[in-house]
Design an enzyme around this catalytic site. Structure first.
Site, short mmCIF file in Angstrom:
data_model
loop_
_atom_site.label_atom_id
_atom_site.label_comp_id
_atom_site.label_asym_id
_atom_site.label_seq_id
_atom_site.Cartn_x
_atom_site.Cartn_y
_atom_site.Cartn_z
N CYS A 194 0.84 -1.20 0.00
CA CYS A 194 0.00 0.00 0.00
C CYS A 194 0.87 1.25 0.00
CB CYS A 194 -0.91 -0.02 1.23
SG CYS A 194 -1.86 1.49 1.47
N CYS A 232 0.32 3.48 3.07
CA CYS A 232 0.91 2.88 4.27
C CYS A 232 2.41 3.12 4.31
CB CYS A 232 0.62 1.38 4.29
SG CYS A 232 -1.14 0.95 4.33
#
Length: 300
Positions: free
Chosen positions: A60, A63
Site C-alpha cells: 500500500c 501505508c
C-alpha cells in the site's frame, strides 16, 4: 617495562572502544521494541491498557508514506504510557476480518477493550495530541456487537481465515502442482458439495437425537397406531352404511311419489275415469298441474 605499558594502553583502548560501541548501538536496538507487532496469536493483549494500532499492507503506497511518522510516534509511546502497534493484514487475515478493515491504512485507538477509529491527520504531532489531550473521548466507540471479541466478529475472523486458506490452496495447486485454474475450481466445487452433504447429515442426526421421533420415543406407539387405524376403518364403514341407508330412503320416497301419481289418475273433479280411458303419465301430470293453476287463480 615499556612493552608492558604499551600492552596496557592497547588493552584499555580496546575496552573503551567496545564500551563505546555498546552505548552507540543500544538505542538503535531498543527502537524496534517500541513498535509492537499484533498477530492472531497475541491480539487479546490489546484488550487491556491503552493502544494505538495501525492496520497496513506492505504493497500500500499510503501505508508506506505513513511508516516514518508512525515509527517516530512509537518512540514516544513508552513515555506516554501508550502501546504503539501495527498489523500486517496480508499476514493476519483473521484480524482484518475481526476489525472489518475496508481501507488502508486504518488506525484504531483502544482503551481497556473499548475501540475507537482514528479519523484525524496522520502526523506524529497529531497522534501525540490525540493521545495526550485525550481527544479520543470525543469519538464514538465501536458498538459491542461489532467489537473484536464479539461472537459476530469471531465468525468474521474465521471466515477471513478460511478464505485466505482457500486462496493459498488455490495458488499451491496452480503454481506448484501445475493444475489448471478450471481444475482447481472443480476441486473446490466438489469439496464444497460433499462438505455441504456431510453437514446436512450431521444436522439431521443432531435433530433426531435432540427431538426423537414418536415411534422411537414411545413404546406403545405402534399399538396406539393400530387402534387408531381400526377406529378410522370402523368410522368409514359406518359412514358407508349411513350413505347406503340415505340412498334407500330416497328410492323409497321416489316409489311413494310414483304410487301417489298412479292413485290420482282420474277426472279433474277427483272421480275415477272410465275404464279403458286411462291417460299416460305425462298427460295426467299436465292435467293436474293445470288444475292446480286454475285453483290458484280462483283463490286470488
Amino acid at each position: 617495562m615499556f612493552s608492558l605499558l604499551l600492552q596496557t594502553k592497547h588493552t584499555s583502548w580496546i575496552y573503551f572502544s567496545l564500551l563505546g560501541i555498546c552505548f552507540i548501538t543500544s538505542p538503535v536496538l531498543a527502537k524496534p521494541d517500541s513498535l509492537k507487532e499484533v498477530t492472531d496469536a497475541n491480539w487479546e493483549e490489546i484488550l487491556t491498557g491503552e493502544w494505538m494500532i495501525e492496520f497496513y499492507a506492505p504493497w500500500c503506497p499510503a501505508c508506506q508514506q505513513l511508516q516514518p511518522a508512525w515509527k517516530e510516534f512509537a518512540d514516544w509511546g513508552e513515555d506516554m504510557g501508550v502501546n504503539i502497534a501495527k498489523v500486517d493484514v496480508t499476514e493476519q487475515p483473521g484480524l482484518s476480518g475481526r476489525f472489518i478493515i475496508t481501507s488502508l491504512p486504518t488506525i484504531y485507538h483502544s482503551k481497556d477493550g473499548v475501540f475507537r477509529k482514528y479519523q484525524g491527520a496522520r502526523t506524529k504531532d497529531d497522534f501525540l495530541s490525540f493521545v495526550h489531550d485525550q481527544k479520543w473521548k470525543a469519538v464514538e466507540p465501536v458498538s459491542s456487537w461489532f467489537g473484536p471479541s464479539s461472537f459476530l466478529m469471531n465468525s468474521m475472523s474465521a471466515l477471513f481465515k478460511l478464505s485466505m486458506f482457500i486462496r493459498r490452496c488455490h495458488n499451491y495447486m496452480t503454481e506448484k502442482l501445475g493444475i489448471p485454474v478450471w481444475g482447481s475450481y472443480v476441486i473446490f466445487g466438489l469439496a464444497t458439495l460433499f462438505s455441504g452433504l456431510a453437514l446436512g447429515l450431521l444436522l439431521v442426526f443432531i435433530a433426531d437425537f435432540v427431538f426423537p421421533s414418536r415411534r422411537f420415543s414411545s413404546h406403545d406407539y405402534y399399538p396406539k397406531k393400530q387402534t387408531m387405524d381400526q377406529a378410522r376403518l370402523i368410522q368409514q364403514q359406518e359412514d358407508a352404511i349411513e350413505a347406503d341407508g340415505e340412498e334407500d330412503d330416497e328410492e323409497e320416497e321416489e316409489e311413494d311419489h310414483d304410487e301417489v301419481w298412479r292413485k290420482r289418475r282420474g277426472s279433474p273433479e277427483g272421480r275415477p275415469e272410465p275404464r279403458g280411458q286411462a291417460f299416460p303419465d305425462d298427460a295426467l301430470r299436465k292435467r293436474v298441474v293445470g288444475n292446480r293453476g286454475e285453483e290458484e287463480e280462483e283463490d286470488t
